[in-house]
Scaffold this motif. Structure first.
Motif: not given
Lengths: 322, 264
Positions: A86-114
């Motif tokens: 239950d972290p208050d901030v989830l950090l992921m890299p803005h790398s090619v692989n980050g682009l390949d999973y981070a949006p899906a994670v944020a969407s699945r967890l309904s987290l605000p995403f920047v």
């Protein structure tokens, strides 16, 4: 409270962004007296955990699933970690692989995403600095929520150093194989070709400012005159005017020549990532506000079609008609 | 089969510009088809031309002004277009990737495509997140930053290359239906022919509002808000040569001689 950073590795090595992400993670954690947790998914997780045990890291979670990156596994692993920690901030890299999973994670967890954060400020809430319009402006976005997911631009923070005393904890994820619908079948180095631009002492590099393929002859003539190697930024390769092995940048080659002459190159962040280690950087660009000048040691703010022929003539060469 | 391709009209900023509040004064903006989407359109039309009975539909979230850009996609071979906009979207100060993905997911639910192609990112806001976020919402598989695509209409799998950093490509097989985010350089986007431009005039651009898609203003409400927009401080400490082109070239030549790049 907890800040959780998801590290990145490829072909047996942790990528630099993992340690940069730990730095920004510690910065965010310090602002609220939180713990910094890192996680590594797949590969030699125990060896990676040893390397990630650096100053300021409280816990390293190892998820021993798979050898290489697979976004279906990553999404499930990060979701499970998030549910557990239950972290208050989830950090992921803005790398090619980050682009390949981070949006899906944020969407699945309904987290605000920047995405693509280049700065963070945490006080009552979280403010994130990012760029727009090809780096011409910076923006600050405020996140008004208790939980957030961020991707962090590689190369913007120094890597965390020093040895730490983090707890290393194995984290079990019950991967639902039916949800693994992509398979990585291999890797390939691209653009071996006839020339290795990473070996060159002097690079003459050309960008979008050259306008037409026919005009490349001018830059080739300069490279010949100087005994330099010809390289380019991405648009030239995208247009098929030069082969991939000539591309300098994030998705091309990282070069460290003694002299790098950037001609008609604006200096987008993806390009800069590949050439900022050059000893001396010269820019020729008619836009005085081009980001390349933030990095250049010497500059000529002028039309390249006037300057380059004059430069060739300075050394006794004859510029081609373009 | 049906391919849905997302098309964004993006703002490009002139070299000299002025900030106006939380935006840039309209005088300094020009609008064009997002560069990455141009490659996505070409990929979609390429699949259409190589297969039989393939419909390519584009979707845009944007104001009426975007029709001009959409017509360019139609002129390049897109069969018909959908453009989503209404007062709620127009009054949204910060149209982030979450909102865009939500709107696009509602369109995908109506259109039921077999494949969705998007650009990796938009040239203006550069979130790089909409395509994968959309995939997760509609339950499609996906691949991000695709620079080579091996797929024929009707295949139940796409073989792609993903362009990683440092000149390495990842080879991945992706089950379809899928969302693929397309990287520049994957193909050679065609110019719109005069015939194509003429034909585009008679193709449909269906305007839709959020309500048409079963959404309401809550789709535009998020926890993320824009609070500042400014020109970054220049940090250049470059020595800038002054004078005519011949003079500046001469100064640079001296530097290159001093550095030992060229003798004499």
């Amino acid at each position: 409270m907890t800040v959780l950073g998801i590290t990145e590795h490829r072909r047996g090595d942790l990528r630099d962004v993992s340690f940069e992400l730990a730095t920004v993670g510690r910065e965010l954690a310090d602002a609220t007296d939180s713990e910094l947790h890192l996680a590594v998914v797949g590969g030699e997780v125990e060896a990676f955990a040893d390397d990630l045990d650096r100053e300021g890291v409280d816990v390293v979670h190892t998820v021993d699933e798979g050898e290489e990156f697979n976004h279906d596994v990553y999404v499930q692993a990060v979701e499970a970690l998030h549910d557990d920690l239950d972290p208050d901030v989830l950090l992921m890299p803005h790398s090619v692989n980050g682009l390949d999973y981070a949006p899906a994670v944020a969407s699945r967890l309904s987290l605000p995403f920047v995405t693509d954060a280049i700065g963070v400020h945490r006080d009552d809430g979280l403010a994130v600095t990012r760029e727009m319009y090809g780096s011409k402006v910076e923006t600050v976005v405020d996140v008004d929520a208790d939980r957030v997911a961020l991707t962090v631009r590689p190369g913007e923070w120094p890597p965390v150093e020093g040895t730490g005393d983090a707890d290393v904890s194995a984290f079990e994820v019950d991967v639902d194989e039916s949800q693994v619908r992509s398979t990585v079948t291999g890797f390939e180095e691209v653009g071996g070709g006839d020339v290795d631009i990473t070996d060159a002492d002097v690079l003459v590099s050309v960008g979008r400012g050259i306008e037409e393929e026919e005009n490349l002859a001018l830059i080739e003539a300069l490279a010949d005159t100087l005994g330099a190697t010809l390289s380019s930024s991405r648009p030239i390769v995208d247009n098929g005017w030069l082969p991939k092995n000539r591309q300098v940048g994030q998705s091309g080659k990282v070069v460290t020549p003694e002299v790098y002459i950037a001609i008609g190159i604006s200096g987008a962040v993806q390009h800069v990532a590949g050439m900022k280690g050059a000893e001396t950087i010269v820019a020729i660009n008619d836009d005085p506000s081009a980001p390349i000048y933030d990095l250049a040691d010497y500059g000529i703010v002028d039309d390249l079609f006037d300057v380059v022929p004059a430069l060739i003539e300075e050394f006794g060469g004859e510029p081609p008609e373009v | 089969m049906k391919i849905l391709v997302t098309v964004a009209e993006v703002a490009e900023v002139e070299d000299d510009f002025e900030v106006d509040g939380l935006g840039i004064d309209e005088r300094y903006l020009t609008y064009d088809l997002n560069e990455w989407d141009d490659y996505a359109v070409e990929a979609a039309v390429g699949i259409q031309e190589a297969g039989e009975d393939v419909e390519v539909v584009s979707v845009t979230v944007g104001p009426e002004r975007a029709d001009e850009t959409i017509r360019m996609a139609l002129a390049k071979g897109v069969d018909r277009a959908i453009r989503v906009w209404d007062d709620d979207l127009a009054s949204t100060e910060y149209l982030d990737s979450t909102t865009k993905a939500e709107v696009l997911a509602a369109v995908a639910a109506e259109e039921e495509p077999d494949l969705v192609l998007t650009g990796v990112q938009s040239g203006d806001s550069a979130f790089g997140a909409t395509g994968v976020s959309l995939a997760e919402r509609i339950g499609f598989e996906w691949a991000a930053v695709v620079n080579h695509l091996d797929y024929e209409a009707g295949d139940d799998q796409a073989s792609v290359r993903r362009e990683l950093e440092g000149g390495v490509e990842e080879l991945t097989d992706v089950e379809t239906p899928a969302v693929l985010t397309i990287q520049t350089g994957i193909n050679d986007p065609r110019y719109a022919s005069l015939r194509g431009i003429r034909q585009a005039q008679s193709k449909e651009i269906a305007p839709k509002e959020l309500a048409d898609l079963g959404l309401d203003a809550s789709a535009t409400e998020g926890a993320v808000s824009l609070t500042e927009l400014y020109e970054p401080e220049t940090v250049s400490d470059a020595t800038v040569y002054e004078g005519s082109s011949e003079e500046t070239a001469g100064q640079l030549a001296d530097l290159l001689r001093d550095k030992g790049v060229v003798e004499g």
